[in-house]
Design a protein around this motif. Structure first.
Motif, PDB file in Angstrom:
ATOM      1  N   ALA A   1      -4.344  16.496 -20.852  1.00 38.66           N
ATOM      2  CA  ALA A   1      -4.823  17.629 -21.653  1.00 38.66           C
ATOM      3  C   ALA A   1      -4.246  17.584 -23.064  1.00 38.66           C
ATOM      4  CB  ALA A   1      -4.457  18.940 -20.959  1.00 38.66           C
ATOM      5  N   LEU A   2      -2.972  17.234 -23.171  1.00 37.30           N
ATOM      6  CA  LEU A   2      -2.345  17.149 -24.489  1.00 37.30           C
ATOM      7  C   LEU A   2      -2.975  16.050 -25.327  1.00 37.30           C
ATOM      8  CD1 LEU A   2      -0.069  18.136 -26.358  1.00 37.30           C
ATOM      9  CD2 LEU A   2       1.436  16.424 -25.268  1.00 37.30           C
ATOM     10  N   TYR A   3      -3.200  14.903 -24.709  1.00 38.14           N
ATOM     11  CA  TYR A   3      -3.810  13.778 -25.430  1.00 38.14           C
ATOM     12  C   TYR A   3      -5.226  14.136 -25.869  1.00 38.14           C
ATOM     13  CZ  TYR A   3      -5.685   9.154 -26.445  1.00 38.14           C
ATOM     14  OH  TYR A   3      -6.292   8.084 -27.070  1.00 38.14           O
ATOM     15  N   GLU A   4      -6.034  14.646 -24.956  1.00 33.75           N
ATOM     16  CA  GLU A   4      -7.436  14.931 -25.262  1.00 33.75           C
ATOM     17  C   GLU A   4      -7.585  16.021 -26.314  1.00 33.75           C
ATOM     18  OE1 GLU A   4      -9.434  15.652 -21.541  1.00 33.75           O
ATOM     19  OE2 GLU A   4      -8.707  13.754 -20.693  1.00 33.75           O
ATOM     20  N   SER A   5      -6.652  16.971 -26.335  1.00 36.54           N
ATOM     21  CA  SER A   5      -6.719  18.004 -27.377  1.00 36.54           C
ATOM     22  C   SER A   5      -6.406  17.431 -28.753  1.00 36.54           C
ATOM     23  CB  SER A   5      -5.748  19.142 -27.049  1.00 36.54           C
ATOM     24  OG  SER A   5      -4.400  18.694 -27.142  1.00 36.54           O
ATOM     25  N   SER A   6      -5.657  16.335 -28.791  1.00 35.58           N
ATOM     26  CA  SER A   6      -5.299  15.721 -30.070  1.00 35.58           C
ATOM     27  C   SER A   6      -6.351  14.739 -30.564  1.00 35.58           C
ATOM     28  CB  SER A   6      -3.953  15.003 -29.952  1.00 35.58           C
ATOM     29  OG  SER A   6      -2.915  15.898 -29.643  1.00 35.58           O
ATOM     30  N   PHE A   7      -6.960  13.980 -29.642  1.00 42.67           N
ATOM     31  CA  PHE A   7      -7.846  12.891 -30.065  1.00 42.67           C
ATOM     32  C   PHE A   7      -9.298  13.085 -29.658  1.00 42.67           C
ATOM     33  CE2 PHE A   7      -3.595  10.966 -29.775  1.00 42.67           C
ATOM     34  CZ  PHE A   7      -3.453  10.560 -31.095  1.00 42.67           C
ATOM     35  N   GLY A   8      -9.591  14.041 -28.803  1.00 42.68           N
ATOM     36  CA  GLY A   8     -10.975  14.366 -28.499  1.00 42.68           C
ATOM     37  C   GLY A   8     -11.656  13.469 -27.487  1.00 42.68           C
ATOM     38  N   HIS A   9     -10.912  12.649 -26.804  1.00 45.26           N
ATOM     39  CA  HIS A   9     -11.501  11.795 -25.755  1.00 45.26           C
ATOM     40  C   HIS A   9     -10.428  11.476 -24.732  1.00 45.26           C
ATOM     41  CE1 HIS A   9      -9.407   8.264 -27.413  1.00 45.26           C
ATOM     42  NE2 HIS A   9      -9.828   8.657 -28.600  1.00 45.26           N
ATOM     43  N   ALA A  10     -10.855  10.924 -23.596  1.00 50.35           N
ATOM     44  CA  ALA A  10      -9.922  10.592 -22.517  1.00 50.35           C
ATOM     45  C   ALA A  10      -8.949   9.511 -22.957  1.00 50.35           C
ATOM     46  CB  ALA A  10     -10.699  10.128 -21.280  1.00 50.35           C
ATOM     47  N   PHE A  11      -7.780   9.541 -22.383  1.00 50.35           N
ATOM     48  CA  PHE A  11      -6.798   8.488 -22.632  1.00 50.35           C
ATOM     49  C   PHE A  11      -7.277   7.202 -21.972  1.00 50.35           C
ATOM     50  CE2 PHE A  11      -2.894   6.200 -21.306  1.00 50.35           C
ATOM     51  CZ  PHE A  11      -2.381   5.937 -22.569  1.00 50.35           C
ATOM     52  N   VAL A  12      -7.345   6.136 -22.747  1.00 53.51           N
ATOM     53  CA  VAL A  12      -7.875   4.859 -22.264  1.00 53.51           C
ATOM     54  C   VAL A  12      -6.755   3.837 -22.246  1.00 53.51           C
ATOM     55  CG1 VAL A  12      -9.559   3.030 -22.676  1.00 53.51           C
ATOM     56  CG2 VAL A  12     -10.142   5.396 -23.209  1.00 53.51           C
ATOM     57  N   ILE A  13      -6.537   3.239 -21.094  1.00 56.06           N
ATOM     58  CA  ILE A  13      -5.515   2.204 -20.961  1.00 56.06           C
ATOM     59  C   ILE A  13      -5.943   1.231 -19.870  1.00 56.06           C
ATOM     60  CG2 ILE A  13      -4.158   3.601 -19.341  1.00 56.06           C
ATOM     61  CD1 ILE A  13      -1.635   2.298 -20.522  1.00 56.06           C
ATOM     62  N   CYS A  14      -5.775  -0.045 -20.127  1.00 55.76           N
ATOM     63  CA  CYS A  14      -6.096  -1.072 -19.126  1.00 55.76           C
ATOM     64  C   CYS A  14      -4.857  -1.300 -18.271  1.00 55.76           C
ATOM     65  CB  CYS A  14      -6.524  -2.368 -19.810  1.00 55.76           C
ATOM     66  SG  CYS A  14      -6.962  -3.684 -18.646  1.00 55.76           S
ATOM     67  N   LEU A  15      -5.008  -1.135 -16.969  1.00 58.14           N
ATOM     68  CA  LEU A  15      -3.887  -1.246 -16.040  1.00 58.14           C
ATOM     69  C   LEU A  15      -4.019  -2.450 -15.116  1.00 58.14           C
ATOM     70  CD1 LEU A  15      -3.743   2.543 -15.123  1.00 58.14           C
ATOM     71  CD2 LEU A  15      -2.132   1.317 -16.601  1.00 58.14           C
ATOM     72  N   ASP A  16      -4.865  -3.403 -15.492  1.00 59.01           N
ATOM     73  CA  ASP A  16      -5.137  -4.534 -14.607  1.00 59.01           C
ATOM     74  C   ASP A  16      -3.896  -5.376 -14.317  1.00 59.01           C
ATOM     75  OD1 ASP A  16      -7.733  -3.702 -14.627  1.00 59.01           O
ATOM     76  OD2 ASP A  16      -8.483  -5.299 -15.933  1.00 59.01           O
ATOM     77  N   ASP A  17      -2.936  -5.397 -15.242  1.00 59.57           N
ATOM     78  CA  ASP A  17      -1.754  -6.245 -15.078  1.00 59.57           C
ATOM     79  C   ASP A  17      -0.606  -5.543 -14.369  1.00 59.57           C
ATOM     80  OD1 ASP A  17      -3.091  -8.301 -16.391  1.00 59.57           O
ATOM     81  OD2 ASP A  17      -2.314  -7.719 -18.353  1.00 59.57           O
ATOM     82  N   PHE A  18      -0.831  -4.317 -13.908  1.00 56.67           N
ATOM     83  CA  PHE A  18       0.239  -3.554 -13.279  1.00 56.67           C
ATOM     84  C   PHE A  18      -0.098  -3.265 -11.821  1.00 56.67           C
ATOM     85  CE2 PHE A  18       0.278  -2.512 -17.799  1.00 56.67           C
ATOM     86  CZ  PHE A  18       1.595  -2.811 -18.132  1.00 56.67           C
ATOM     87  N   SER A  19       0.935  -3.222 -11.012  1.00 53.27           N
ATOM     88  CA  SER A  19       0.741  -2.889  -9.597  1.00 53.27           C
ATOM     89  C   SER A  19       0.455  -1.398  -9.461  1.00 53.27           C
ATOM     90  CB  SER A  19       2.003  -3.250  -8.805  1.00 53.27           C
ATOM     91  OG  SER A  19       3.081  -2.386  -9.163  1.00 53.27           O
TER      92      SER A  19
ATOM     93  N   ARG B   1       1.504   2.153 -12.150  1.00 52.19           N
ATOM     94  CA  ARG B   1       0.449   2.637 -13.036  1.00 52.19           C
ATOM     95  C   ARG B   1       0.678   4.054 -13.546  1.00 52.19           C
ATOM     96  NH1 ARG B   1      -4.624  -0.156  -9.723  1.00 52.19           N
ATOM     97  NH2 ARG B   1      -4.056  -2.303 -10.334  1.00 52.19           N
ATOM     98  N   LEU B   2       1.181   4.946 -12.712  1.00 55.42           N
ATOM     99  CA  LEU B   2       1.425   6.306 -13.171  1.00 55.42           C
ATOM    100  C   LEU B   2       2.432   6.318 -14.317  1.00 55.42           C
ATOM    101  CD1 LEU B   2       1.118   9.356 -13.030  1.00 55.42           C
ATOM    102  CD2 LEU B   2       2.823   9.381 -11.182  1.00 55.42           C
ATOM    103  N   ASP B   3       3.527   5.576 -14.156  1.00 54.87           N
ATOM    104  CA  ASP B   3       4.527   5.518 -15.226  1.00 54.87           C
ATOM    105  C   ASP B   3       3.946   4.922 -16.495  1.00 54.87           C
ATOM    106  OD1 ASP B   3       6.472   6.674 -13.676  1.00 54.87           O
ATOM    107  OD2 ASP B   3       7.358   4.755 -13.033  1.00 54.87           O
ATOM    108  N   GLN B   4       3.069   3.929 -16.357  1.00 56.24           N
ATOM    109  CA  GLN B   4       2.450   3.315 -17.528  1.00 56.24           C
ATOM    110  C   GLN B   4       1.562   4.308 -18.266  1.00 56.24           C
ATOM    111  OE1 GLN B   4       2.880   0.280 -18.979  1.00 56.24           O
ATOM    112  NE2 GLN B   4       4.554  -0.019 -17.523  1.00 56.24           N
ATOM    113  N   VAL B   5       0.815   5.117 -17.526  1.00 59.06           N
ATOM    114  CA  VAL B   5      -0.050   6.108 -18.167  1.00 59.06           C
ATOM    115  C   VAL B   5       0.776   7.176 -18.874  1.00 59.06           C
ATOM    116  CG1 VAL B   5      -1.745   7.925 -17.748  1.00 59.06           C
ATOM    117  CG2 VAL B   5      -1.997   5.715 -16.622  1.00 59.06           C
ATOM    118  N   LEU B   6       1.767   7.719 -18.188  1.00 62.14           N
ATOM    119  CA  LEU B   6       2.579   8.786 -18.777  1.00 62.14           C
ATOM    120  C   LEU B   6       3.355   8.299 -19.996  1.00 62.14           C
ATOM    121  CD1 LEU B   6       3.933  10.515 -15.534  1.00 62.14           C
ATOM    122  CD2 LEU B   6       2.139  11.340 -17.078  1.00 62.14           C
TER     123      LEU B   6
END
Length: 215
Positions: free
Chosen positions: A138-156, A160-165
């Protein structure tokens, strides 16, 4: 997703040969003489089953574009990749996807980001984790107007949760233009992975962009 085209085959057998004549020879030691050589008959093989890339290359324009838009929601991106079929191998297809991603206009990127789901957690995850992730999104989307985008293919899955946060916390410090550039490159990497998955898993691809992405 793609319908396999109906294949037809024609027989091109040459002129029919007269079967060889078996000459009778005298019996030896009470046993019937047998031919020196018995020719086996070959079993005709059916046409090989097309792989995912072959079916993608031969799919209808509408089917190919629909599959591509499940990888990246930019209409122009999908049109461009579909129009350049057939691709000789997966590497060529992925290279074309990268090139199309680099050429996305600002409007194309906005279109793609608008359809990109936020990565979420499995329902069995602890409630505290759901709350922390929801607040960060919610904090990210209110600042940039779109979903947080991150490629997690290289992580187990466990990472992944820690990588997103941590990614959200870090990228919240970016200005709008810088973050758009980072989001565009992450979207390119995500689309590349989805496209490889689409080809590998045909005819039942597991395209993660079709709904809520689960970490």
């Amino acid at each position: 997703m793609f319908e396999e085209p109906t294949l037809s085959s024609e027989s091109h057998a040459g002129p029919r040969k007269r079967p060889p004549t078996l000459h009778h020879t005298p019996r030896a030691q009470g046993r019937a003489a047998i031919p020196n050589q018995v020719r086996g008959t070959s079993v005709p093989q059916g046409p090989p089953t097309p792989d995912g890339l072959d079916l993608f290359n031969r799919a209808s324009k509408d089917a190919a574009e629909a599959a591509l838009r499940a990888c990246c929601a930019s209409h122009r991106w999908a049109l461009r990749i579909a129009a350049h079929r057939p691709y000789p191998d997966l590497e060529s297809l992925l290279a074309a996807a990268d090139e199309a991603s680099y050429d996305l206009s600002a409007a194309d990127l906005t279109e793609a980001l608008a359809q990109e789901p936020s990565p979420g957690l499995h329902e069995s995850a602890p409630q505290a984790a759901h709350m922390a992730l929801g607040a960060a999104h919610a904090l990210y989307e209110s600042s940039f107007g779109h979903a947080f985008v991150i490629c997690l293919d290289d992580f187990s899955p466990g990472e992944r949760l820690d990588q997103v946060l941590s990614g959200i916390r870090l990228r919240m410090n970016n200005d709008w233009d810088e973050e758009r550039s980072i989001a565009a490159d992450e979207l390119r990497r995500i689309a590349r992975g989805r496209l490889a998955q689409l080809v590998a898993n045909h005819p039942e691809p597991d395209i993660s962009s079709a709904g809520h992405r689960v970490l």
